[in-house]
Write a protein that holds these residues in place. Sequence first.
Motif, PDB file in Angstrom:
ATOM      1  N   LEU A  72       0.843  -1.192   0.000  1.00 46.09           N
ATOM      2  CA  LEU A  72       0.000   0.000   0.000  1.00 46.09           C
ATOM      3  C   LEU A  72       0.878   1.242   0.000  1.00 46.09           C
ATOM      4  O   LEU A  72       1.709   1.408   0.907  1.00 46.09           O
ATOM      5  CB  LEU A  72      -0.911   0.015   1.229  1.00 46.09           C
ATOM      6  N   PRO A 114       1.006   5.655  -1.668  1.00 48.69           N
ATOM      7  CA  PRO A 114       0.379   6.674  -2.515  1.00 48.69           C
ATOM      8  C   PRO A 114       0.740   6.537  -3.985  1.00 48.69           C
ATOM      9  O   PRO A 114       0.087   7.098  -4.845  1.00 48.69           O
ATOM     10  CB  PRO A 114       0.920   7.993  -1.929  1.00 48.69           C
ATOM     11  N   GLU A 120       9.228   6.211   5.998  1.00 48.81           N
ATOM     12  CA  GLU A 120       9.009   6.873   4.706  1.00 48.81           C
ATOM     13  C   GLU A 120       8.814   5.849   3.597  1.00 48.81           C
ATOM     14  O   GLU A 120       8.859   6.192   2.421  1.00 48.81           O
ATOM     15  CB  GLU A 120      10.197   7.783   4.382  1.00 48.81           C
ATOM     16  N   TRP A 153      -0.801  -0.696  -4.474  1.00 46.02           N
ATOM     17  CA  TRP A 153      -2.165  -0.153  -4.476  1.00 46.02           C
ATOM     18  C   TRP A 153      -2.249   1.066  -3.564  1.00 46.02           C
ATOM     19  O   TRP A 153      -1.515   1.164  -2.578  1.00 46.02           O
ATOM     20  CB  TRP A 153      -3.160  -1.205  -3.989  1.00 46.02           C
ATOM     21  N   ILE A 176      -5.219   3.708  -1.577  1.00 50.49           N
ATOM     22  CA  ILE A 176      -6.646   3.879  -1.283  1.00 50.49           C
ATOM     23  C   ILE A 176      -7.084   5.309  -1.559  1.00 50.49           C
ATOM     24  O   ILE A 176      -8.235   5.661  -1.377  1.00 50.49           O
ATOM     25  CB  ILE A 176      -7.004   3.493   0.173  1.00 50.49           C
ATOM     26  N   GLY A 177      -6.159   6.150  -2.037  1.00 49.98           N
ATOM     27  CA  GLY A 177      -6.573   7.520  -2.354  1.00 49.98           C
ATOM     28  C   GLY A 177      -5.381   8.459  -2.344  1.00 49.98           C
ATOM     29  O   GLY A 177      -4.309   8.096  -1.852  1.00 49.98           O
ATOM     30  N   TYR A 217      -3.771  10.705  -0.724  1.00 50.72           N
ATOM     31  CA  TYR A 217      -3.427  11.395   0.516  1.00 50.72           C
ATOM     32  C   TYR A 217      -2.393  10.541   1.248  1.00 50.72           C
ATOM     33  O   TYR A 217      -2.262   9.342   0.984  1.00 50.72           O
ATOM     34  CB  TYR A 217      -4.659  11.619   1.407  1.00 50.72           C
ATOM     35  N   VAL A 218      -1.681  11.201   2.141  1.00 46.44           N
ATOM     36  CA  VAL A 218      -0.564  10.543   2.816  1.00 46.44           C
ATOM     37  C   VAL A 218      -0.968  10.187   4.237  1.00 46.44           C
ATOM     38  O   VAL A 218      -1.519  11.016   4.949  1.00 46.44           O
ATOM     39  CB  VAL A 218       0.653  11.495   2.847  1.00 46.44           C
ATOM     40  N   LEU A 219      -0.740   8.934   4.609  1.00 45.54           N
ATOM     41  CA  LEU A 219      -1.041   8.504   5.980  1.00 45.54           C
ATOM     42  C   LEU A 219       0.271   8.106   6.647  1.00 45.54           C
ATOM     43  O   LEU A 219       1.278   7.893   5.978  1.00 45.54           O
ATOM     44  CB  LEU A 219      -2.011   7.317   5.949  1.00 45.54           C
ATOM     45  N   SER A 220       0.239   7.976   7.961  1.00 50.38           N
ATOM     46  CA  SER A 220       1.510   7.735   8.668  1.00 50.38           C
ATOM     47  C   SER A 220       1.934   6.273   8.576  1.00 50.38           C
ATOM     48  O   SER A 220       3.020   5.917   9.013  1.00 50.38           O
ATOM     49  CB  SER A 220       1.400   8.166  10.124  1.00 50.38           C
ATOM     50  N   GLY A 221       1.076   5.424   8.038  1.00 50.92           N
ATOM     51  CA  GLY A 221       1.472   4.030   7.870  1.00 50.92           C
ATOM     52  C   GLY A 221       0.541   3.338   6.904  1.00 50.92           C
ATOM     53  O   GLY A 221      -0.524   3.843   6.582  1.00 50.92           O
ATOM     54  N   GLY A 222       0.932   2.165   6.477  1.00 53.33           N
ATOM     55  CA  GLY A 222       0.129   1.406   5.527  1.00 53.33           C
ATOM     56  C   GLY A 222      -0.937   0.534   6.176  1.00 53.33           C
ATOM     57  O   GLY A 222      -1.712  -0.127   5.481  1.00 53.33           O
ATOM     58  N   PRO A 258      -4.662   1.803   5.333  1.00 52.46           N
ATOM     59  CA  PRO A 258      -4.974   1.419   3.941  1.00 52.46           C
ATOM     60  C   PRO A 258      -5.109  -0.096   3.762  1.00 52.46           C
ATOM     61  O   PRO A 258      -5.982  -0.553   3.049  1.00 52.46           O
ATOM     62  CB  PRO A 258      -3.781   1.961   3.157  1.00 52.46           C
TER      63      PRO A 258
HETATM   64  C1  LIG Z   1       4.660   7.102   5.137  1.00 47.72           C
HETATM   65  N1  LIG Z   1       4.164   7.016   3.829  1.00 47.72           N
HETATM   66  C2  LIG Z   1       3.702   8.210   3.183  1.00 47.72           C
HETATM   67  C3  LIG Z   1       4.368   5.915   3.047  1.00 47.72           C
HETATM   68  C4  LIG Z   1       5.261   5.992   1.968  1.00 47.72           C
HETATM   69  C5  LIG Z   1       5.427   4.880   1.155  1.00 47.72           C
HETATM   70  C6  LIG Z   1       4.711   3.738   1.392  1.00 47.72           C
HETATM   71  C7  LIG Z   1       3.828   3.651   2.471  1.00 47.72           C
HETATM   72  C8  LIG Z   1       3.658   4.742   3.297  1.00 47.72           C
HETATM   73  C9  LIG Z   1       2.690   4.624   4.441  1.00 47.72           C
HETATM   74  N2  LIG Z   1       1.628   5.608   4.257  1.00 47.72           N
HETATM   75  C10 LIG Z   1       0.649   5.463   3.316  1.00 47.72           C
HETATM   76  C11 LIG Z   1       0.435   4.268   2.667  1.00 47.72           C
HETATM   77  C12 LIG Z   1      -0.595   4.211   1.711  1.00 47.72           C
HETATM   78  C13 LIG Z   1      -1.363   5.339   1.460  1.00 47.72           C
HETATM   79  C14 LIG Z   1      -2.467   5.302   0.458  1.00 47.72           C
HETATM   80  N3  LIG Z   1      -2.883   6.467  -0.049  1.00 47.72           N
HETATM   81  O1  LIG Z   1      -2.951   4.210   0.114  1.00 47.72           O
HETATM   82  C15 LIG Z   1      -1.084   6.498   2.139  1.00 47.72           C
HETATM   83  N4  LIG Z   1      -0.103   6.548   3.067  1.00 47.72           N
END
Ligand SMILES: CN(C)c1ccccc1CNc1ccc(C(N)=O)cn1
Length: 250
Positions: A91, A93, A120, A135, A137-138, A140-145, A148
């Motif tokens: 998962l 972005p 990161e 894949w 889910i949208g 936007y950036v989340l702090s972990g996978g 998602p």
């Molecule tokens: C820390 N980040 C930015 C990161 C960077 C790379 C991979 C995973 C991550 C974990 N974060 C995620 C994961 C998925 C989504 C999504 N949109 O599916 C959003 N954020």
Amino acid sequence: MWIGVVSLFPEMFDALTQQGVVGRAIEKQRISLEFWNPRDYATDRHRSVDDRPYGGGPGMLMKVDTLRSAIHEARERAHQATGLVPTVIYLSPQGRKLDQKGAQALAAAGPLVVVAGRYEGIDERVVESDIDEEWSIGDYVLSGGELPAMVLIDAAARLVPGVLGHQDSAVEDSFNDGLLDCPHYTRPEVIDGKHVPDVLLSGNHAAIKRWRLKQSLGRTWQRRPDLLEGRELNAEQQLLLNEFIEEHAL
Ligand SMILES: CN(C)c1ccccc1CNc1ccc(C(N)=O)cn1
């Protein structure tokens, strides 16, 4: 459906396994969910699971050796448990945008290993060598996978035969055949002076089915016309949509 999860925070997935549709499906053994934590493969004194990025810059990446060990073990177990080679999903972005069609594809794809990134992200060479599909889910950036991953697992698991009580509810689900859902109503019959549409109290199931399709078409036209771009409406659907548009012409 067999799903393996690689995550540093497996306890987060209790939200999925301890209740609801997926929780019951696990109890009924329609779904099996197993976890691998890269930290369990750490060999150094600090049990480190992150590592510094080449080229400098803020943040860390997931440590390669512990992550790869977890992925390989999960892959191995998938094959042992199902006799099939799993699809390993990551998962991020940068991945393919998840929609209902994608969820349907994933539900039919055999065993999955879902990798939840932290920090990161992960080394690009691990993406190339160990990940089959990326894949998102949208946008936007989340702090972990993990969140998602839970979204993806829930969206796919609901579509596995026998997971939902009455199977047709998955079929009637919004986004089913690409339309938005119709409005829904339950007791009481009047809320703040607003009544339930008469047709729904009529007992005329053909009229009710027609009304619901008309509402789905109309709402899709109003809110997500893009979803109508890619599809042919049959004569009845076009008629219903035209009726809706006339009734809602401002
Ligand atoms: C820390 N980040 C930015 C990161 C960077 C790379 C991979 C995973 C991550 C974990 N974060 C995620 C994961 C998925 C989504 C999504 N949109 O599916 C959003 N954020």
